[in-house]
Scaffold this motif. Structure first.
Motif, PDB file in Angstrom:
ATOM      1  N   PRO A  20       0.803  -1.226   0.000  1.00  0.00           N
ATOM      2  CA  PRO A  20       0.000   0.000   0.000  1.00  0.00           C
ATOM      3  C   PRO A  20       0.836   1.275   0.000  1.00  0.00           C
ATOM      4  N   THR A  21       2.007   1.227   0.588  1.00  0.00           N
ATOM      5  CA  THR A  21       2.842   2.428   0.601  1.00  0.00           C
ATOM      6  C   THR A  21       3.240   2.826  -0.810  1.00  0.00           C
ATOM      7  N   ALA A  22       3.621   1.817  -1.625  1.00  0.00           N
ATOM      8  CA  ALA A  22       3.995   2.099  -3.009  1.00  0.00           C
ATOM      9  C   ALA A  22       2.803   2.651  -3.789  1.00  0.00           C
ATOM     10  N   LEU A  23       1.620   2.096  -3.545  1.00  0.00           N
ATOM     11  CA  LEU A  23       0.415   2.584  -4.217  1.00  0.00           C
ATOM     12  C   LEU A  23       0.167   4.046  -3.870  1.00  0.00           C
ATOM     13  N   LEU A  24       0.234   4.375  -2.584  1.00  0.00           N
ATOM     14  CA  LEU A  24      -0.030   5.745  -2.165  1.00  0.00           C
ATOM     15  C   LEU A  24       1.038   6.698  -2.680  1.00  0.00           C
ATOM     16  N   ASP A  25       2.282   6.235  -2.693  1.00  0.00           N
ATOM     17  CA  ASP A  25       3.362   7.080  -3.227  1.00  0.00           C
ATOM     18  C   ASP A  25       3.121   7.400  -4.691  1.00  0.00           C
ATOM     19  N   GLU A  55     -23.874  -4.433   1.759  1.00  0.00           N
ATOM     20  CA  GLU A  55     -22.493  -4.705   2.145  1.00  0.00           C
ATOM     21  C   GLU A  55     -21.553  -3.672   1.533  1.00  0.00           C
ATOM     22  N   ALA A  56     -20.525  -3.331   2.280  1.00  0.00           N
ATOM     23  CA  ALA A  56     -19.519  -2.373   1.816  1.00  0.00           C
ATOM     24  C   ALA A  56     -18.172  -2.763   2.402  1.00  0.00           C
ATOM     25  N   GLY A  57     -17.115  -2.582   1.616  1.00  0.00           N
ATOM     26  CA  GLY A  57     -15.771  -2.929   2.067  1.00  0.00           C
ATOM     27  C   GLY A  57     -15.022  -1.723   2.611  1.00  0.00           C
ATOM     28  N   LYS A  58     -13.737  -1.948   2.914  1.00  0.00           N
ATOM     29  CA  LYS A  58     -12.884  -0.888   3.454  1.00  0.00           C
ATOM     30  C   LYS A  58     -11.941  -0.399   2.363  1.00  0.00           C
ATOM     31  N   PRO A  59     -12.038   0.872   1.994  1.00  0.00           N
ATOM     32  CA  PRO A  59     -11.152   1.393   0.949  1.00  0.00           C
ATOM     33  C   PRO A  59      -9.707   1.468   1.414  1.00  0.00           C
ATOM     34  N   ALA A  60      -8.783   1.308   0.472  1.00  0.00           N
ATOM     35  CA  ALA A  60      -7.370   1.568   0.774  1.00  0.00           C
ATOM     36  C   ALA A  60      -7.126   3.062   0.877  1.00  0.00           C
ATOM     37  N   ALA A  61      -7.863   3.823   0.090  1.00  0.00           N
ATOM     38  CA  ALA A  61      -7.733   5.286   0.110  1.00  0.00           C
ATOM     39  C   ALA A  61      -8.926   5.890  -0.614  1.00  0.00           C
ATOM     40  N   VAL A  62      -9.172   7.163  -0.319  1.00  0.00           N
ATOM     41  CA  VAL A  62     -10.144   7.959  -1.051  1.00  0.00           C
ATOM     42  C   VAL A  62      -9.370   9.045  -1.781  1.00  0.00           C
ATOM     43  N   VAL A  63      -9.636   9.188  -3.080  1.00  0.00           N
ATOM     44  CA  VAL A  63      -8.948  10.227  -3.844  1.00  0.00           C
ATOM     45  C   VAL A  63      -9.980  11.228  -4.338  1.00  0.00           C
ATOM     46  N   LEU A  64      -9.587  12.510  -4.328  1.00  0.00           N
ATOM     47  CA  LEU A  64     -10.492  13.601  -4.682  1.00  0.00           C
ATOM     48  C   LEU A  64      -9.848  14.469  -5.760  1.00  0.00           C
ATOM     49  N   PRO A  65      -9.846  13.994  -6.992  1.00  0.00           N
ATOM     50  CA  PRO A  65      -9.218  14.775  -8.062  1.00  0.00           C
ATOM     51  C   PRO A  65     -10.022  16.023  -8.398  1.00  0.00           C
ATOM     52  N   ARG A  66      -9.333  16.983  -9.023  1.00  0.00           N
ATOM     53  CA  ARG A  66      -9.989  18.212  -9.462  1.00  0.00           C
ATOM     54  C   ARG A  66      -9.922  18.395 -10.977  1.00  0.00           C
ATOM     55  N   THR A  67      -9.148  17.564 -11.669  1.00  0.00           N
ATOM     56  CA  THR A  67      -8.976  17.720 -13.108  1.00  0.00           C
ATOM     57  C   THR A  67      -9.080  16.365 -13.799  1.00  0.00           C
ATOM     58  N   THR A  68      -9.323  16.427 -15.100  1.00  0.00           N
ATOM     59  CA  THR A  68      -9.358  15.195 -15.894  1.00  0.00           C
ATOM     60  C   THR A  68      -8.019  14.486 -15.849  1.00  0.00           C
ATOM     61  N   GLU A  69      -6.930  15.262 -15.921  1.00  0.00           N
ATOM     62  CA  GLU A  69      -5.596  14.662 -15.890  1.00  0.00           C
ATOM     63  C   GLU A  69      -5.364  13.907 -14.589  1.00  0.00           C
ATOM     64  N   THR A  77      -2.672   4.506 -12.382  1.00  0.00           N
ATOM     65  CA  THR A  77      -2.079   3.910 -11.178  1.00  0.00           C
ATOM     66  C   THR A  77      -2.833   2.652 -10.768  1.00  0.00           C
ATOM     67  N   ALA A  78      -4.150   2.725 -10.805  1.00  0.00           N
ATOM     68  CA  ALA A  78      -4.959   1.560 -10.441  1.00  0.00           C
ATOM     69  C   ALA A  78      -4.680   0.393 -11.378  1.00  0.00           C
ATOM     70  N   THR A  79      -4.514   0.681 -12.673  1.00  0.00           N
ATOM     71  CA  THR A  79      -4.221  -0.381 -13.635  1.00  0.00           C
ATOM     72  C   THR A  79      -2.847  -0.982 -13.367  1.00  0.00           C
ATOM     73  N   ALA A  80      -1.880  -0.146 -13.094  1.00  0.00           N
ATOM     74  CA  ALA A  80      -0.528  -0.640 -12.828  1.00  0.00           C
ATOM     75  C   ALA A  80      -0.481  -1.521 -11.590  1.00  0.00           C
ATOM     76  N   PHE A  81      -1.265  -1.165 -10.591  1.00  0.00           N
ATOM     77  CA  PHE A  81      -1.243  -1.900  -9.330  1.00  0.00           C
ATOM     78  C   PHE A  81      -2.376  -2.927  -9.223  1.00  0.00           C
ATOM     79  N   ARG A  82      -3.216  -3.001 -10.274  1.00  0.00           N
ATOM     80  CA  ARG A  82      -4.351  -3.932 -10.279  1.00  0.00           C
ATOM     81  C   ARG A  82      -5.259  -3.715  -9.064  1.00  0.00           C
ATOM     82  N   VAL A  83      -5.575  -2.442  -8.812  1.00  0.00           N
ATOM     83  CA  VAL A  83      -6.408  -2.072  -7.665  1.00  0.00           C
ATOM     84  C   VAL A  83      -7.787  -1.660  -8.171  1.00  0.00           C
ATOM     85  N   PRO A  84      -8.854  -2.178  -7.589  1.00  0.00           N
ATOM     86  CA  PRO A  84     -10.189  -1.771  -8.028  1.00  0.00           C
ATOM     87  C   PRO A  84     -10.483  -0.318  -7.693  1.00  0.00           C
ATOM     88  N   VAL A  85     -11.345   0.292  -8.493  1.00  0.00           N
ATOM     89  CA  VAL A  85     -11.718   1.697  -8.325  1.00  0.00           C
ATOM     90  C   VAL A  85     -13.241   1.798  -8.273  1.00  0.00           C
TER      91      VAL A  85
END
Length: 474
Positions: A20-25, A55-69, A77-85
């Motif tokens: 998870p540290t690498a994902l967050l970094d 039912e609901a799971g526990k997120p690894a993180a919540v992200v709040l983007p402001r732009t399309t980029e 990042t999610a694709t590289a780390f195979r993390v669901p979104v």
């Protein structure tokens, strides 16, 4: 002689997935620090929508983007780390479609909240997904225009969420639902590519209608980051009436008469006795509690009083025991406010509600209402019904105590019985709330094996790793 074969070296173990540290970094490389939330108490608040019993799971993180980029960076990042979104709007949904899964990234789009353009000549608005429905409605009103889709939660729900569930609203009987107003979209795909669909023109049939494909897809095919929306001229202010009926059958008959005579009300809503009493208990609205069904009709025509008189006569012919037209806009708004608070008032009855969303042909509306009443008696539960009567979209609302295991079981069984009834009457399991996790078992029953296979194929084509909103729909 052949040389002796050396034993093969032991197979190397596959590298362990980054932690998870690498994902967050990696996320923080393309996002401001404040846009990545990891405090468990904070992320827990984003774990589910209004269907809190799902039912609901526990997120690894919540992200709040402001732009399309920034959204693209999250998906890469999610694709590289195979993390669901799990994409989210304001979490006002009622089917668990925005609920987190364990270890996911919750992609909250509420910070992308700009109205980018209002074009009165071409009658379009361009918005980001986090724009609140009511904010857009008020902004376009200043230009003499209107954005008709108006879910009951319009003061808090977002355009992106409305698109995700193909929301309806009180005025859908005349003006239609969200899908009819989405002309084009910018969508970030699962691998981070940006897809532009649709158009800004009044007409356009170039290629497959990918815009409609994403509307109602509940964030399972891509992440909407911009929408081109059609607008209408601002209508005159509407006047409403309330008609009391001694039975659901009589109210259903009135609805059929109104539509068969060619009337086009701007609103045609129904509240059953249970709902009326719940609204009175919450807000002391003074609605008539002796009625079995209260029908609300409104017109925004040049002469709404004449239209209300004609509809009032049809209601009386169908057996209405009382017809009360509003004399002013303020009185009309009071009636509509009562209807808008129906679901909140029903939730207060027992503390938890399971809100069904079956839509049936208008001609079968009375059968649905009578069937729900029988189901409530069979399972010994309080079930209130409010409905967009003009298009047959009903919201049977099962009220129950979630801490009582037996009552919660009966609530779920009654909910399933109502969906089965809706299908038997030629309807659908969801008119505007979506499937989420609450109804995915029933989706297969409605679509059939071939329908499910085709839909799964579309999902695989756009999201081959299955990262976007897993566990929803199917």
């Amino acid at each position: 002689m052949p040389e002796p074969q050396m034993p093969a070296p032991p197979a190397a173990e596959p590298p362990a997935p980054p932690g998870p540290t690498a994902l967050l970094d990696r996320l923080r490389e393309g996002l401001p620090a404040e846009a990545v939330l990891t405090d468990p108490d904070v992320t827990a608040a984003y774990a589910h929508d209004m269907a809190s019993f799902c039912e609901a799971g526990k997120p690894a993180a919540v992200v709040l983007p402001r732009t399309t980029e920034q959204v693209q960076h999250v998906m890469r990042t999610a694709t590289a780390f195979r993390v669901p979104v799990v994409p989210q709007g304001a979490r006002t949904g009622l089917s668990g479609a925005a609920n987190a899964v364990d270890g996911c990234l919750v992609l909250s789009l509420v910070k992308m909240d700009r109205v980018l353009e209002i074009d009165p000549v071409n009658r379009i608005a361009v918005t980001e997904p986090g724009v609140v429905n009511a904010v857009l409605s008020r902004a376009v009103e200043e230009h003499g225009l209107s954005y008709p889709p108006d879910p009951s939660s319009w003061e808090t729900c977002t355009i992106g969420g409305n698109i995700g569930t193909a929301s309806g609203g009180l005025c859908c009987v005349k003006y239609g639902v969200t899908a009819e107003y989405v002309l084009g979209l910018d969508v970030v795909l699962a691998d981070g590519r940006l897809l532009t669909t649709g158009r800004r023109t009044a007409k356009g049939v170039a290629g497959y209608d990918l815009t409609r494909l994403f509307v109602g897809s509940e964030g399972s095919l891509g992440v909407v980051v911009k929408a081109v929306l059609a607008l209408k001229p601002r209508p005159p202010r509407q006047l409403a009436l309330a008609a009391e009926f001694p039975s659901a059958a009589a109210a259903g008959d009135a609805v059929c008469r109104i539509m068969a005579e060619g009337h086009t009300p701007s609103l045609l809503e129904l509240m059953d006795r249970t709902t009326v009493r719940a609204v009175n208990a919450m807000a002391r609205m003074g609605l008539p509690e002796t009625t079995e069904a209260l029908l609300l009709a409104a017109f925004d025509t040049p002469d709404p009083a004449a239209d209300l008189a004609a509809v009032g006569a049809l209601c009386e012919a169908a057996g209405a025991t009382g017809v009360v037209p509003a004399d002013t806009e303020a009185e009309s708004e009071l009636l509509l406010a009562a209807r808008r608070m129906s679901l909140v008032a029903l939730e207060a009855v027992k503390g938890t509600t399971m809100i069904d969303d079956v839509c049936v042909p208008r001609s079968r509306l009375a059968e649905l209402l009578e069937g729900v009443e029988e189901i409530a008696a069979r399972y010994d539960l309080t079930i209130g019904v409010c409905a967009h009567a003009g298009d047959g979209n009903t919201h049977p609302t099962v009220c129950f105590d979630a801490t009582d295991a037996d009552e919660a079981r009966r609530a779920r069984e009654s909910f399933d019985a109502i969906m089965a009834l809706g299908l038997e009457l030629g309807g659908t399991i969801t008119g505007e709330h979506g499937v989420g996790v609450l109804k995915k078992e029933w989706l297969a029953r409605e679509l059939g094996p071939t329908g499910v296979e085709v839909q799964r194929s579309l999902k695989a084509a756009l999201d081959p790793l299955g990262l976007l909103n897993p566990g929803k729909l199917f």
